[in-house]
Design an enzyme around this catalytic site. Sequence first.
Site, PDB file in Angstrom:
ATOM      1  N   ASP A 112       0.829  -1.219   0.000  1.00  0.00           N
ATOM      2  CA  ASP A 112       0.000   0.000   0.000  1.00  0.00           C
ATOM      3  C   ASP A 112       0.857   1.261   0.000  1.00  0.00           C
ATOM      4  O   ASP A 112       2.030   1.232   0.358  1.00  0.00           O
ATOM      5  CB  ASP A 112      -0.916   0.009   1.239  1.00  0.00           C
ATOM      6  N   GLU A 113       0.227   2.354  -0.389  1.00  0.00           N
ATOM      7  CA  GLU A 113       0.762   3.709  -0.213  1.00  0.00           C
ATOM      8  C   GLU A 113       2.234   3.859  -0.604  1.00  0.00           C
ATOM      9  O   GLU A 113       3.040   4.332   0.184  1.00  0.00           O
ATOM     10  CB  GLU A 113       0.599   4.143   1.255  1.00  0.00           C
ATOM     11  N   VAL A 114       2.578   3.458  -1.800  1.00  0.00           N
ATOM     12  CA  VAL A 114       3.965   3.634  -2.226  1.00  0.00           C
ATOM     13  C   VAL A 114       4.133   5.052  -2.773  1.00  0.00           C
ATOM     14  O   VAL A 114       3.373   5.495  -3.632  1.00  0.00           O
ATOM     15  CB  VAL A 114       4.327   2.586  -3.305  1.00  0.00           C
TER      16      VAL A 114
END
Length: 571
Positions: free
Chosen positions: A365-367
């Site tokens: 997630d959330e790279v």
Amino acid sequence: MRKYALLSILWASLVQLCAFQGLPSRVNMNTWGFGPWVQSSVGSPLPTPQTFRSTAEQLVVDPNNFVFNYAANTQCEVVVKGIERYRERIFNPARWPRKPAENNIRQHPKDTSKVAQQQAVKVLQNLEIIISGSVCDTQPKFGDDEQYTLKINWEDLEPGTSTLSSPTVWGALRGLDTFSQLVFLSPDDGRSFIVNTSLTTDFPRYSWRGVLVDTSRHFLPVSLLREVIDIMEQNKLNVFHWHIVDDNSFPFESEVFPELSNQGRYHPGRTYSPAQVIDVIEHARLRGIRVVPEFDTPGHTQSWGPGQPGLLTACSQAKLTSAARPFLPYGPIDPSKDANYEFLRRLFDEITRVFPDEFLHLGGDEVDFACWASNEDVKNYMDQLNITGDYAALEAHYIHRLIDIINSLEKKKKPIVWQEVFDNGVPLSNDTVVHVWIGDNWQDEMAKVTRANKKVILSAGWYLNYISYGLDWEKYYLQDPEGFQGTPQQKALVQGGELCMWGEYVDYTALVSRMFPRGSVIAERLWSSANVVDVNNMAARLEEHRCRLVRRGHDAQPPNGSGFCPFVVLD
Ligand SMILES: *[C@@H]1O[C@H](CO)[C@@H](O)[C@H](O)[C@H]1NC(C)=O
Ligand SMILES: *[C@@H]1O[C@H](CO)[C@@H](O)[C@H](O)[C@H]1NC(C)=O
Ligand SMILES: *[C@@H]1O[C@H](CO)[C@@H](O)[C@H](O)[C@H]1NC(C)=O
Ligand SMILES: CC(=O)N[C@H]1CO[C@H](CO)[C@@H](O)[C@@H]1O
């Protein structure tokens, strides 16, 4: 430490209270308009069983003479230890004056069965536990059969007896839990234990009923992890999702790469040794709870950097365009270096040996793409892959390689990934579970994922780390994981869900009270039938359940406004 000190104070004060004040008595709030806002239920189970029938007939349960017995083939470690725990939970003397001191000025009867005889009331003598499966299962697995039937003094039994039958030891644990909720402390005398005649047949709606605990943002001691697992058992939750490492700290002690925690922990001692990790897994196993670890990559890995030089992408300040965030010298794992994939292979080889569950959460997630975009090596690598400028494609490429690595390990695992991995188009096997977490429009995401024939679990809407004044459990309770547009085949891909307790603003000082009993309503949503949605009924049971947890030693907070827990002795 804190808890033991508290308990001994309680013991001391309890003896005093018995001697001088008697027991707290019931408040009748109708008379004067004062008292609790919500009237507690009495002896009502939470989560609600699939079917439950009871009569007005009541029996006394005498702690000194009540027996749990089992047939020879039921003498399984999981059941025997479960009985010990639940005996303690049902008859726990620590929080109410069940056995008054000898010099007590009030004369309390020592043995409720004598009272029972005197008053000619019926006594429940035993609970016989019957496992119909032939083997004692030892390791909980996804999809285990957790159904059970619990008969208390029911019409086809010998009067005064009860039975709990299940195909598996796991179902027996769930049934023991229900039994422990049906036996209640008499509101009239606060001393005798009472149970109604009843028949329960029960099974979970979903097999995946989880709790996410984050041990990176704040380190949580093993004693607290064990307590969370204990409370999970008392809510029939069965997946401990251990979000063990993240940007802020790396508390997992790897034997293959010890520098990861040596360099990435907050402080010496704020780590989990191999023995402690095993201890948590074992504690959960005996309670029918699977431990699913998460090692989130390629983002959320700042703390991995110091212990593994070269792992993280070096960001170029000159090229970083994102003015919104302060400059960080390093970004996500550098996907352009073969050495990093070799590192991941060795680390995950260790992880998959340590954690026995067949699932492994790979995060994804959330790279943050800004750092990748600033790095020349990454740019060249993307050119070679013909994905110039497409960072979502780069992330997909990385995750794809990681999943190939996991599949090549001796201890293969089925991956769970956060929803971005699916959104970025990574090819995922049918075994992969997609974890939906983004709050806006989770219904559309669930529909999309299941249309692609992927299994899914839901956490969006169940972030208990968000807090506010007043009542907030109703929205958690009424959110149905199948509340999206889709065919029955799509709905059948919903495996359950997890409540999340992200750790930025909570640690051991407040975690239990923030998580329970608010999490109990989600536990019911994941266990009980979809049509169990009466909020007033839940409010009454939640009041009782909260006090049950408090009496059993857990600091569950008030769920629904003003009130008190009867029979909890405070000084
Ligand atoms: C249990 O019995 C009492 C007393 O007869 C009755 O008032 C109560 O409704 C019963 N509870 C259930 C759940 O049947
Ligand atoms: C990238 O595109 C070039 C030119 O179209 C092609 O020759 C090459 O095989 C492609 N490389 C990859 C990895 O797809
Ligand atoms: C995945 O599921 C789809 C639909 O049921 C099926 O057509 C496909 O063959 C499955 N893939 C694998 C690898 O089993
Ligand atoms: C006093 C109070 O806040 N009562 C609430 C308890 O919960 C139920 C269910 O959400 C509400 O309807 C009550 O207003």
